[in-house]
Design a protein around this motif. Structure first.
Motif, PDB file in Angstrom:
ATOM      1  N   GLU A  57       0.812  -1.217   0.000  1.00  0.00           N
ATOM      2  CA  GLU A  57       0.000   0.000   0.000  1.00  0.00           C
ATOM      3  C   GLU A  57       0.852   1.277   0.000  1.00  0.00           C
ATOM      4  N   THR A  58       2.098   1.154   0.407  1.00  0.00           N
ATOM      5  CA  THR A  58       2.953   2.345   0.509  1.00  0.00           C
ATOM      6  C   THR A  58       3.698   2.653  -0.792  1.00  0.00           C
ATOM      7  N   VAL A  59       3.549   1.782  -1.787  1.00  0.00           N
ATOM      8  CA  VAL A  59       4.327   1.920  -3.024  1.00  0.00           C
ATOM      9  C   VAL A  59       3.687   2.962  -3.944  1.00  0.00           C
ATOM     10  N   ASP A  60       4.514   3.831  -4.502  1.00  0.00           N
ATOM     11  CA  ASP A  60       4.065   4.853  -5.443  1.00  0.00           C
ATOM     12  C   ASP A  60       4.437   4.415  -6.860  1.00  0.00           C
ATOM     13  N   ASP A  61       3.488   3.802  -7.548  1.00  0.00           N
ATOM     14  CA  ASP A  61       3.733   3.309  -8.895  1.00  0.00           C
ATOM     15  C   ASP A  61       2.382   3.002  -9.535  1.00  0.00           C
ATOM     16  N   GLU A  62       2.380   2.774 -10.855  1.00  0.00           N
ATOM     17  CA  GLU A  62       1.211   2.243 -11.544  1.00  0.00           C
ATOM     18  C   GLU A  62       1.436   0.748 -11.724  1.00  0.00           C
ATOM     19  N   PHE A  63       0.482  -0.062 -11.281  1.00  0.00           N
ATOM     20  CA  PHE A  63       0.656  -1.507 -11.288  1.00  0.00           C
ATOM     21  C   PHE A  63      -0.037  -2.105 -12.508  1.00  0.00           C
ATOM     22  N   ILE A  64       0.719  -2.891 -13.261  1.00  0.00           N
ATOM     23  CA  ILE A  64       0.223  -3.400 -14.528  1.00  0.00           C
ATOM     24  C   ILE A  64       0.008  -4.910 -14.519  1.00  0.00           C
ATOM     25  N   LYS A  65       0.520  -5.587 -13.494  1.00  0.00           N
ATOM     26  CA  LYS A  65       0.377  -7.046 -13.438  1.00  0.00           C
ATOM     27  C   LYS A  65       0.647  -7.527 -12.019  1.00  0.00           C
ATOM     28  N   ILE A  66      -0.006  -8.626 -11.650  1.00  0.00           N
ATOM     29  CA  ILE A  66       0.366  -9.363 -10.448  1.00  0.00           C
ATOM     30  C   ILE A  66       0.867 -10.726 -10.906  1.00  0.00           C
ATOM     31  N   ALA A  67       2.092 -11.057 -10.563  1.00  0.00           N
ATOM     32  CA  ALA A  67       2.651 -12.371 -10.864  1.00  0.00           C
ATOM     33  C   ALA A  67       2.672 -13.174  -9.563  1.00  0.00           C
ATOM     34  N   ILE A  68       2.132 -14.379  -9.607  1.00  0.00           N
ATOM     35  CA  ILE A  68       2.074 -15.213  -8.408  1.00  0.00           C
ATOM     36  C   ILE A  68       2.859 -16.489  -8.670  1.00  0.00           C
ATOM     37  N   CYS A  69       3.749 -16.813  -7.736  1.00  0.00           N
ATOM     38  CA  CYS A  69       4.694 -17.908  -7.927  1.00  0.00           C
ATOM     39  C   CYS A  69       4.467 -19.036  -6.923  1.00  0.00           C
ATOM     40  N   ASP A  70       4.507 -20.249  -7.420  1.00  0.00           N
ATOM     41  CA  ASP A  70       4.526 -21.445  -6.570  1.00  0.00           C
ATOM     42  C   ASP A  70       5.994 -21.858  -6.439  1.00  0.00           C
ATOM     43  N   CYS A  71       6.721 -21.120  -5.618  1.00  0.00           N
ATOM     44  CA  CYS A  71       8.188 -21.229  -5.579  1.00  0.00           C
ATOM     45  C   CYS A  71       8.683 -22.615  -5.175  1.00  0.00           C
ATOM     46  N   GLN A  72       7.965 -23.279  -4.284  1.00  0.00           N
ATOM     47  CA  GLN A  72       8.478 -24.521  -3.720  1.00  0.00           C
ATOM     48  C   GLN A  72       8.115 -25.743  -4.550  1.00  0.00           C
ATOM     49  N   ARG A  73       6.888 -25.752  -5.103  1.00  0.00           N
ATOM     50  CA  ARG A  73       6.405 -26.979  -5.736  1.00  0.00           C
ATOM     51  C   ARG A  73       6.452 -26.934  -7.257  1.00  0.00           C
ATOM     52  N   GLY A  74       6.400 -25.763  -7.820  1.00  0.00           N
ATOM     53  CA  GLY A  74       6.447 -25.647  -9.274  1.00  0.00           C
ATOM     54  C   GLY A  74       5.265 -26.274  -9.976  1.00  0.00           C
ATOM     55  N   ASP A  75       4.077 -26.150  -9.358  1.00  0.00           N
ATOM     56  CA  ASP A  75       2.859 -26.702  -9.965  1.00  0.00           C
ATOM     57  C   ASP A  75       1.761 -25.645  -9.915  1.00  0.00           C
ATOM     58  N   ALA A  76       2.006 -24.558 -10.629  1.00  0.00           N
ATOM     59  CA  ALA A  76       1.068 -23.434 -10.592  1.00  0.00           C
ATOM     60  C   ALA A  76      -0.313 -23.808 -11.105  1.00  0.00           C
ATOM     61  N   GLU A  77      -0.363 -24.745 -12.037  1.00  0.00           N
ATOM     62  CA  GLU A  77      -1.656 -25.134 -12.623  1.00  0.00           C
ATOM     63  C   GLU A  77      -2.613 -25.657 -11.565  1.00  0.00           C
ATOM     64  N   HIS A  78      -2.077 -26.341 -10.546  1.00  0.00           N
ATOM     65  CA  HIS A  78      -2.933 -26.927  -9.515  1.00  0.00           C
ATOM     66  C   HIS A  78      -2.913 -26.162  -8.192  1.00  0.00           C
ATOM     67  N   ASN A  79      -1.827 -25.433  -7.917  1.00  0.00           N
ATOM     68  CA  ASN A  79      -1.700 -24.771  -6.625  1.00  0.00           C
ATOM     69  C   ASN A  79      -2.085 -23.291  -6.632  1.00  0.00           C
ATOM     70  N   ILE A  80      -2.056 -22.662  -7.810  1.00  0.00           N
ATOM     71  CA  ILE A  80      -2.410 -21.240  -7.894  1.00  0.00           C
ATOM     72  C   ILE A  80      -3.670 -21.018  -8.720  1.00  0.00           C
ATOM     73  N   LEU A  81      -3.731 -21.642  -9.883  1.00  0.00           N
ATOM     74  CA  LEU A  81      -4.816 -21.365 -10.821  1.00  0.00           C
ATOM     75  C   LEU A  81      -6.208 -21.538 -10.209  1.00  0.00           C
ATOM     76  N   PRO A  82      -6.481 -22.640  -9.480  1.00  0.00           N
ATOM     77  CA  PRO A  82      -7.832 -22.789  -8.906  1.00  0.00           C
ATOM     78  C   PRO A  82      -8.177 -21.689  -7.896  1.00  0.00           C
TER      79      PRO A  82
END
Length: 266
Positions: free
Chosen positions: A137-162
């Motif tokens: 909330e303290t950042v002064d910028d225009e935000f164009i994307k949110i990238a979400i990472c499944d850093c540990q498991r590498g299975d974004a299709e099942h751990n993030i997408l749903p």
């Protein structure tokens, strides 16, 4: 005749070690001589693309952040800033899901919080300009994307997408790799950015070629006539493209560009 070539980076232009093709400079020199623009079109941050291709900063057109921020000759071509109320809801959902971590992508920088510290090397592979902040909330910028990472498991299709699909259709939720899901404004994607470029510079779809391998390349395949899926591409991308070329490990983009030259399309 082809006047501009759009190419995804990871899994497409770059080999499996993240390296550019060995004949990249030679082929780019020939494209320049023939008056053809090369346009890296990637989920990567603009600054990350510039860092990897510093010598081409004033030659290439860069369609970054899955098309949500595009630049040519240091001039913004198009962008798609996200409303803050939508961003807050996505961040809250990510925070409530163990093992997934958001990156807030702005025009000036990318922003992560303290929990990213163990994975900051992974973040900076794609977001070379990234800083740790206490509170988004303290950042002064225009935000164009949110990238979400499944850093540990590498299975974004099942751990993030749903988790994130509930934000459709108010936001666009796109699987962009084994580790990543990207969230943007609806209708903002690589294909949208290419159409903005086409309008701005007067390119026709039949004067454009594109190369991709993953689902964030889907709309790009539909925006040009010469749409090429890599040999290693996701099945849906092969189905969406008109043509298939060699794999990224075989440097299929360079192979196909040389074929364009041989065929007289460039």
């Amino acid at each position: 005749m082809i006047k501009i070539i759009f190419s995804d980076m990871d899994g497409t232009l770059l080999d499996d070690q993240g390296h550019l093709p060995p004949n990249f400079d030679e082929v780019m020199g020939e494209l320049k001589r023939r008056g053809v623009i090369f346009a890296p079109t990637s989920g990567r941050q603009y600054f990350a693309l510039i860092e990897q291709m510093a010598q081409y900063k004033d030659e290439f057109m860069f369609l970054a952040e899955n098309g949500s921020f595009s630049v040519y000759n240091d001039e913004e071509i198009c962008s798609s800033p996200m409303p803050m109320d939508h961003i807050r809801k996505v961040i809250a959902a990510a925070d409530a899901t163990p093992g997934i971590y958001p990156i807030l992508c702005g025009k000036k920088n990318a922003y992560v919080r303290e929990e990213w510290r163990p994975y900051i090397g992974e973040a900076r592979r794609f977001f070379t300009h990234s800083i740790i902040v206490d509170d988004f909330e303290t950042v002064d910028d225009e935000f164009i994307k949110i990238a979400i990472c499944d850093c540990q498991r590498g299975d974004a299709e099942h751990n993030i997408l749903p988790v994130m699909e509930k934000f459709s259709p108010d936001l666009q939720v796109c699987l962009s790799g084994n580790y990543w899901v990207d969230i943007l404004n609806p209708g903002t994607n690589k294909g949208w950015a290419i159409k903005e470029v086409q309008k701005r510079f007067g390119f026709k779809p039949e004067e454009c070629a594109a190369f991709g391998d993953y689902m964030n390349d889907f709309e790009m395949m539909q925006a040009v006539y010469y749409s090429y899926a890599m040999g290693n591409a996701y099945p849906e991308i092969k189905a969406a493209a008109r043509f298939v070329t060699k794999t990224n490990a075989e440097y299929g983009v360079m192979y196909q560009i040389k074929e364009f030259m041989r065929q007289g399309l460039i």
